[in-house]
Design an enzyme around this catalytic site. Sequence first.
Site, PDB file in Angstrom:
ATOM      1  N   ASP A  20       0.867  -1.190   0.000  1.00  0.00           N
ATOM      2  CA  ASP A  20       0.000   0.000   0.000  1.00  0.00           C
ATOM      3  C   ASP A  20       0.898   1.231   0.000  1.00  0.00           C
ATOM      4  OD1 ASP A  20      -1.581   2.190   0.557  1.00  0.00           O
ATOM      5  OD2 ASP A  20      -2.744   1.206   2.149  1.00  0.00           O
ATOM      6  N   HIS A 135      -5.277  12.006  13.830  1.00  0.00           N
ATOM      7  CA  HIS A 135      -6.383  11.873  12.861  1.00  0.00           C
ATOM      8  C   HIS A 135      -7.513  10.975  13.366  1.00  0.00           C
ATOM      9  CE1 HIS A 135      -4.019  13.966   9.917  1.00  0.00           C
ATOM     10  NE2 HIS A 135      -3.068  13.047   9.888  1.00  0.00           N
ATOM     11  N   ASP A 172       2.420  19.004  13.337  1.00  0.00           N
ATOM     12  CA  ASP A 172       2.446  18.017  12.254  1.00  0.00           C
ATOM     13  C   ASP A 172       1.941  18.704  10.977  1.00  0.00           C
ATOM     14  OD1 ASP A 172       2.220  14.698  11.936  1.00  0.00           O
ATOM     15  OD2 ASP A 172       0.917  15.803  10.556  1.00  0.00           O
ATOM     16  N   HIS A 174      -0.052  17.594   8.745  1.00  0.00           N
ATOM     17  CA  HIS A 174      -1.448  17.287   8.405  1.00  0.00           C
ATOM     18  C   HIS A 174      -2.383  17.883   9.447  1.00  0.00           C
ATOM     19  CE1 HIS A 174       0.981  13.948   6.641  1.00  0.00           C
ATOM     20  NE2 HIS A 174       0.178  14.158   5.591  1.00  0.00           N
ATOM     21  N   ASP A 265       6.723  15.650  10.008  1.00  0.00           N
ATOM     22  CA  ASP A 265       6.547  15.678   8.557  1.00  0.00           C
ATOM     23  C   ASP A 265       6.455  17.122   8.066  1.00  0.00           C
ATOM     24  OD1 ASP A 265       4.105  16.019   9.818  1.00  0.00           O
ATOM     25  OD2 ASP A 265       3.187  14.224   8.952  1.00  0.00           O
ATOM     26  N   TYR A 305       8.403  11.263   8.344  1.00  0.00           N
ATOM     27  CA  TYR A 305       8.644  10.076   7.533  1.00  0.00           C
ATOM     28  C   TYR A 305      10.005  10.055   6.852  1.00  0.00           C
ATOM     29  CZ  TYR A 305       3.815   9.993   8.763  1.00  0.00           C
ATOM     30  OH  TYR A 305       2.676  10.008   9.511  1.00  0.00           O
TER      31      TYR A 305
HETATM   32  C1  X5A Z   1       0.071  11.093  11.399  1.00  0.00           C
HETATM   33  C2  X5A Z   1       0.222  11.411   9.938  1.00  0.00           C
HETATM   34  C3  X5A Z   1      -0.600  11.140   7.693  1.00  0.00           C
HETATM   35  C4  X5A Z   1      -1.549  10.347   6.870  1.00  0.00           C
HETATM   36  C5  X5A Z   1      -1.338  10.653   5.392  1.00  0.00           C
HETATM   37  C6  X5A Z   1      -2.251   9.862   4.491  1.00  0.00           C
HETATM   38  N1  X5A Z   1      -0.678  10.871   9.103  1.00  0.00           N
HETATM   39  N2  X5A Z   1      -2.056  10.202   3.124  1.00  0.00           N
HETATM   40  O1  X5A Z   1       1.164  12.080   9.562  1.00  0.00           O
HETATM   41 ZN    ZN Z   2       1.332  14.141   9.526  1.00  0.00          ZN
END
Ligand code: X5A
Ligand code: ZN
Length: 709
Positions: A20, A135, A172, A174, A265, A305
């Site tokens: 994935d 999330h 973060d 996101h 990230d 990441y």
């Molecule tokens: C915790 C976090 C990111 C999810 C990305 C999905 N989640 N495309 O960084």
């Molecule tokens: Zn994130």
Amino acid sequence: MSTALVYHEDMTATRLLWDDPECEIERPERLCAALSGLQLAGLEDRCLRVSAREASEEELGLVHSPEYVALVQGTQGLTEGELKVLSGKFDAVYFHPETFHCARLAAGAALQLVDAVLTGTARNGLALVRPPGHHSQRAAANGFCVFNNVALAAQHARQRHGLDRILIVDWDIHHGQGIQYTFEDDPGVLYFSWHRYEHGRFWPCLRESDADVVGRGSGSGFTVNLPWNQVGMGNADYVAAFLHVLLPLAFEFDPELVVVSAGFDSAIGDPEGEMLATPECFAHLTRLLQVLAGGRVCAVLEGGYHLDSLAQSVCMTMRALLGDPIPPLSGPMVPCHSALESIQRVRAAQAPHWMSLQSQGVDGQASAGLPCCACDPYSPPEARPSTLPPSSPACEPVAVVPSPLLDKLQPCSPPPIRTAVALTVPDTALLLPPGVLHQVGSVPREETEAWARPRESLAQDEACTVLGKLLHLLDGILDGQVSNGLTLIPGQAVAAALDVVIRRALSHGSQRLLCLALGQLDRPLELADDGRTLWLSIKDQAAAAPSPFHICVPLPGTTGGFLSCLLGLVLPLAYSCRPDLVLLALGPGHGLQEPRAALLAAALQGPAGGRVLALVEEVRPAVGGEAGGQRAGPCAPPPLAQECSPQLATALALALHGAALPSLGPFCRASPEDSRALTHLRGQLEPRWEMLRVSGGPRREPRPLSKAR
Ligand code: X5A
Ligand code: ZN
């Protein structure tokens, strides 16, 4: 008091079992890299190690539904095929037989960190966890997240520790929509998130991530979204967001605890964020948060990441938590146009809910009609090729990951002396905090006299003795033996001593000085206006800037006015000017109360890599028993022959040493006069000092790469 590091190696167990491309970046190696980074940098050893425990079902119920918890529990016995099918029912999620165990450890780690900090076992701390949490929602896993670690920690702090106000800072890249949903109608939790948004095109592509979404009902104004509409945001953009959005609101909110959704990230090199903030930026963000809530900052890992970037950023966060001096920021401190548009929009959206934004003149009128920059191929001025190598795949038994970046982590020991205090009378009333060095050394008498000449106020024997010690302290800071320091000086000699210190610093290799002068201290007449010294006077007089390097602003009366001055003028100037040394001089009649002086000293530690030298007037009984300066209220009767405003000096020494700051007292909005003076001055100065900007500004052409670096 110590810094907690909460971890359990079982959290490396969960991993993606099938193919994935979206989920494969959330790997066990992330934790190995972060931890080995801390080990290599010698930081792990300095922490209070706490072994993570699992959160109980009841604790998970603080945020999640019993049915959802049962569903996740049930994944333990599923086959790979069943796990894959279940994962497909959620957005960007994978389950593994160990997911339930890991996710309970991750949540438990966040709860333990809060417990450690709120019971006084640790002053602050970091939890290194997988899976991430921000999330995940009441009844849904989402975006690699299973249980909402940070939301659980905040609920736990409120319900089990009885806290009323918690700030969650989600850096973060996101949007932590799970946290937003949990607290959207709750005025007890202020949730701030910045996130890559690109006008709604970036995952999770939600309308409710935009700046105009501010919370609901009594929670209105307690959700703060700062969407980034372009990639490439860097150090200047992040620091501007803190100074002009987060911190004004946070000070007004006055949290009792800060919980950070610490995703990395948002750092340079990360494939998800595509941003440019360097690892040191996270040390600065952390340090800026440490002035809140008595320093009770709990950071909980979310994303991140790029393994090397992650490891470095984690180390920088830890260095700030440990109280080490932090490296100055690299790159030009100029926020980009798109960032300023976002900052302006969120300030306009939040202004109805916050006094601190109203007094800065952002109640929407200035924000009308700015063009949208969606189609602008602009890239921010600090754009440059990533200095990081491509993500390495390995989680070798990690003490020996060969990486140029991790190598850089090794020589990061702080100066041998954090804070030195030079006093003429050693048996002073000062209660020096443990660890603060009582400096005895001095520059030789002849040399001191040469520097003092022909300043009359320094000719006296005693003033010359102080100067010798002060110059010795300055030398210690300039050659990295001492991080910061404090000297007490007879009131009438502060101006002359400051003049000598400026000249000696400039002649001993200092490139740029920031000089913050409170009270009756005039800018030295012979000081060249050559851009090497930025002089900022804060005293009773009209705001003016005879030059961009000679600025005067009145000392505001209210807490709100003082905070606007700090966040809207002093710190933006300090971050724009990038000094290698900050001089903080409190001269006759400075009128600065202890909590404010302490905050100023603490906040100024960021911009100059921790190098702050404070020169404080020594208040003595004058003839007739009156204390020097135009202090409001009487000074305490001197316990010694030499009275030295001991509370103020102690408060400053403690703040320089990284102790918890005293409270500023209740927030009270800035007076119209103070606001007007500040607004006027900022308008005048922002073309030269761009960290002052809170809106648009000129678009800049992308820089040719040859010039960048
Ligand atoms: C915790 C976090 C990111 C999810 C990305 C999905 N989640 N495309 O960084
Ligand atoms: Zn994130």
